[in-house]
Structure formats: C-alpha cells, structure tokens
Motif scaffolding. Structure first.
Motif, mmCIF file in Angstrom:
data_model
loop_
_atom_site.group_PDB
_atom_site.id
_atom_site.type_symbol
_atom_site.label_atom_id
_atom_site.label_comp_id
_atom_site.label_asym_id
_atom_site.label_seq_id
_atom_site.Cartn_x
_atom_site.Cartn_y
_atom_site.Cartn_z
ATOM 1 N N UNK A 2 0.955 -1.054 0.114
ATOM 2 C CA UNK A 2 0.138 0.221 -0.261
ATOM 3 C C UNK A 2 1.344 1.252 -0.211
ATOM 4 N N UNK A 3 1.924 0.882 0.320
ATOM 5 C CA UNK A 3 3.253 2.435 -0.288
ATOM 6 C C UNK A 3 3.385 2.092 -1.363
ATOM 7 N N UNK A 4 3.725 1.324 -2.280
ATOM 8 C CA UNK A 4 4.239 1.327 -2.779
ATOM 9 C C UNK A 4 3.600 2.100 -4.166
ATOM 10 N N UNK A 5 3.889 3.482 -4.189
ATOM 11 C CA UNK A 5 3.906 4.182 -5.728
ATOM 12 C C UNK A 5 4.815 4.797 -6.648
ATOM 13 N N UNK A 6 5.987 5.059 -6.145
ATOM 14 C CA UNK A 6 6.747 5.219 -7.714
ATOM 15 C C UNK A 6 7.593 4.153 -7.283
ATOM 16 N N UNK A 7 7.472 2.544 -7.513
ATOM 17 C CA UNK A 7 8.644 1.478 -8.168
ATOM 18 C C UNK A 7 9.971 2.362 -8.384
ATOM 19 N N UNK A 8 9.833 2.942 -9.063
ATOM 20 C CA UNK A 8 11.454 3.458 -10.078
ATOM 21 C C UNK A 8 12.113 4.260 -8.634
ATOM 22 N N UNK A 37 16.152 4.077 -16.538
ATOM 23 C CA UNK A 37 17.716 4.430 -17.416
ATOM 24 C C UNK A 37 16.324 4.028 -18.305
ATOM 25 N N UNK A 38 15.489 3.123 -19.647
ATOM 26 C CA UNK A 38 14.677 3.724 -20.574
ATOM 27 C C UNK A 38 13.051 3.510 -20.063
ATOM 28 N N UNK A 68 17.103 10.293 -22.451
ATOM 29 C CA UNK A 68 16.603 8.549 -20.368
ATOM 30 C C UNK A 68 15.494 9.721 -19.440
ATOM 31 N N UNK A 69 14.988 9.118 -18.780
ATOM 32 C CA UNK A 69 14.147 9.667 -18.244
ATOM 33 C C UNK A 69 14.605 9.849 -16.962
ATOM 34 N N UNK A 70 14.013 11.007 -16.602
ATOM 35 C CA UNK A 70 15.032 11.561 -15.625
ATOM 36 C C UNK A 70 14.942 10.516 -13.523
ATOM 37 N N UNK A 71 15.505 11.054 -13.096
ATOM 38 C CA UNK A 71 16.078 9.806 -12.108
ATOM 39 C C UNK A 71 15.022 10.490 -10.704
ATOM 40 N N UNK A 72 14.947 9.131 -10.277
ATOM 41 C CA UNK A 72 14.234 9.421 -9.068
ATOM 42 C C UNK A 72 14.375 9.299 -7.488
ATOM 43 N N UNK A 73 14.940 9.473 -6.653
ATOM 44 C CA UNK A 73 15.155 8.953 -5.812
ATOM 45 C C UNK A 73 14.527 8.776 -3.938
ATOM 46 N N UNK A 74 14.533 8.390 -4.114
ATOM 47 C CA UNK A 74 14.246 8.044 -1.581
ATOM 48 C C UNK A 74 14.696 9.340 -1.465
ATOM 49 N N UNK A 75 14.391 9.778 -0.464
ATOM 50 C CA UNK A 75 14.761 11.242 1.029
ATOM 51 C C UNK A 75 15.141 10.478 2.129
ATOM 52 N N UNK A 76 16.591 9.554 1.268
ATOM 53 C CA UNK A 76 17.078 8.955 2.365
ATOM 54 C C UNK A 76 18.479 8.887 2.140
#
Length: 317
Positions: free
Chosen positions: A40-46, A153-154, A309-317
């Motif tokens: 229920x917390x998986x919104x942006x797995x990337x 990366x794609x 390429x897609x922009x990277x998304x990071x965890x805030x930690x």
C-alpha cells in the motif's frame, strides 16, 4: 515469415564471454537486506537510493575478483545480442553494462556476460550467479520486494506484436479467441492475467509429461518463433523489444498503442546498497551524453521519437 536473425533460445546461466567459465561465489559479506516496500506504500517503484561513487563490501568483492558479472540477454536484437558478422556482443544493455564495468574496474571489457532466461532473472541475483542484471528488466512494485533496482534508464510500454496482415489491431477486443504469447515472469503476462479481452494466453494441460505451454515461454524471443511457426497469433511484450523483433522480421508489426508506462532498471540483490548507489552514479553520467549516442546508433531507427532518458527519482534518505 522471414526467419529472425537470432532464433536460438538463451541457455540457462551459461557464460557468454570467452574464458568466463568460473562460477560466482558471491560477495562473501553478510549484508542485511533493505526492508521491502509494503504494497500500500508502493507508488513510484522506480525511486532508488541516491547515487554515490564510493565503494562498499560488494563493490570491494567485485574489484577483488577483477570482473563484473552481468546477466544479459543474447537474443534481443538492439538490446543484447551476438552480432553474427563479428561474433561480438552488442546492444543498448551491453553498452550500459560495459559503462558500469568501466566505472568500477577501469576497463569496459572487465565484464563476464551470462545468458539469463527471462524467468530466471530474479533467481540469478538471489543465488549470486551474477552481480547485476542489465536485461530490459521492468521495475515494478512486485519486483522491488525481490531485488534492488537502480534508477530508470529507459521508458517503455506494453504493446501488441502481430503479423502485418492480422486482423488484430491492438490490446483490445480484436484479441478475442486469439492465441497470445508472453514470457513467464513478465509484466506482459501480468497484464494478460488482469485483462485478456478473451485471448487464449496459457495452454490447458491434461497432466501428461508431454504437456508444453507453448504460449508462456521462458524467453521473450521464443514468442516471435511461435508467431513465425503459426503457433501463436500475437505477442504481448515491451514496445522496445517488439520494435527490435519487427526490425528482424518485416512480416510482423507493432499493433495499436502502448497500454502501460514502465521503466527498465539495473537490478541487483536486495541489501547490496553500495552496488545500487554506484550504478546510479554511473547512470547520472551516462545520461549526459552516452545514453543519447547509444540510442541514436542502436535504437532510433526502430524506436524513433524518444528525446532522452527518464529523469532519475530518488528516495529521500
């Protein structure tokens, strides 16, 4: 139909590069796996761990070995395949794997490629047969509970591949009663399970040893073979892979539009955070110029119109 230029199914876990017969012993370090995301917390797995050029126990183990061992495909034209003219390995994924080896070990050829069937990608990581998988592997909520991914990366989407003269028009009611092939353990198969439009996508068995599910295959390229042999009417797969197959065989074509938005990532075993961060560091640099050059040289003719390429998304930690 014209024969595809790479019809041989990948051999499970065989080394592809010469002299690469040594089995993997693993990093040899006990690392507590990162806690998997709850459903229920998986919104942006990337989203992935922030990039770092630093080392760690698993990077140290790769450096000590002197080779990066990468699970790849050897049959996906434009992505990971053996060039019949030169006998060299080529493809978008192959070039990315070499860039990672260059960063960690200082040499793009300091890499051992191992052929991994589609349905064996996760086991190959978890039994430490390979360090990383660079094999058109889609990041999704189910998989991030099994393996750790880099940033994307794609960007791809699921699409229908069928004979050019087929009455199938896309992922819609035109699939009713048609035999549709997909690879086991893929998002394509998951999509058919959720909504098949009346397509036949898994054979029914009577329990005899001779049973074979010809519509659910270990390797995605096997579906193209099924299509060519008249054993399937259509294939569901990533549009990026389908475009490469259409380039191999002019008798088939992409039908309709993509019906999902997905992202490929580099995968490694859960808990190998130093590997994830290092790969993300490589990807940050790779996106600046090498990505576009590889795309234009290898993919643009068959998969045009991608600006970057897609922009990277990071965890805030």
């Amino acid at each position: 139909m014209a024969a595809a230029c790479a019809l041989t199914a990948a051999v499970t876990l065989l080394p592809l590069s010469r002299g690469a017969g040594t089995a993997i012993t693993g990093a040899g370090h006990a690392v507590a796996p990162a806690a998997p995301a709850e459903p229920d917390t998986c919104v942006e797995p990337e989203r992935s761990l922030p990039a770092s050029s630093g080392d760690g126990p698993n990077i140290d183990a790769i450096k000590k070995r002197g080779k990066l061992i990468v699970g790849v495909d050897q049959n996906s034209y434009r992505w990971g395949y053996r060039d019949p003219a030169t006998d060299d390995f080529k493809g978008f994924d192959i070039e990315l794997a070499r860039a990672i080896a260059q960063d960690i070990l200082g040499e793009p050829d300091a890499v051992i490629f191992r052929a991994i069937p589609t349905n064996q990608r996760v086991p190959a990581l978890n039994n430490q047969t390979v360090d990383i998988i660079v094999r058109t592997m889609t990041i999704n909520c189910a998989r991030i509970r099994q393996v750790a991914f880099s940033t994307a990366y794609f960007e791809v989407g699921q699409q229908i591949l069928a004979p050019r003269n087929s009455t199938i028009t896309g992922y819609n009611a035109s699939l009713k009663g048609k035999r549709v092939c997909s690879a086991e353990g893929t998002t394509a198969y998951d999509a058919l399970e959720k909504k098949s439009f009346g397509a036949v996508f898994k054979d029914k068995h009577d329990g005899t040893p001779a049973d074979e599910d010809i519509l659910t295959v270990p390797n995605q390229l096997d579906c193209l073979v099924r299509l060519q042999e008249g054993l399937a009417d259509a294939v569901v797969t990533d549009n990026a892979l389908a475009a490469g197959q259409a380039a191999q065989d002019p008798a088939v074509a992409l039908k309709g539009r993509t019906f999902t938005t997905e992202y490929y990532g580099v995968a490694t075993e859960l808990g190998k955070d130093d590997v994830v961060r290092r790969v993300n560091h490589v990807l940050e640099e790779y996106r600046e110029s090498a990505w576009q050059k590889a795309y234009e040289r290898l993919l643009a003719d068959d998969l045009p119109g991608i600006s970057g390429p897609p922009a990277p998304k990071y965890h805030q930690r």
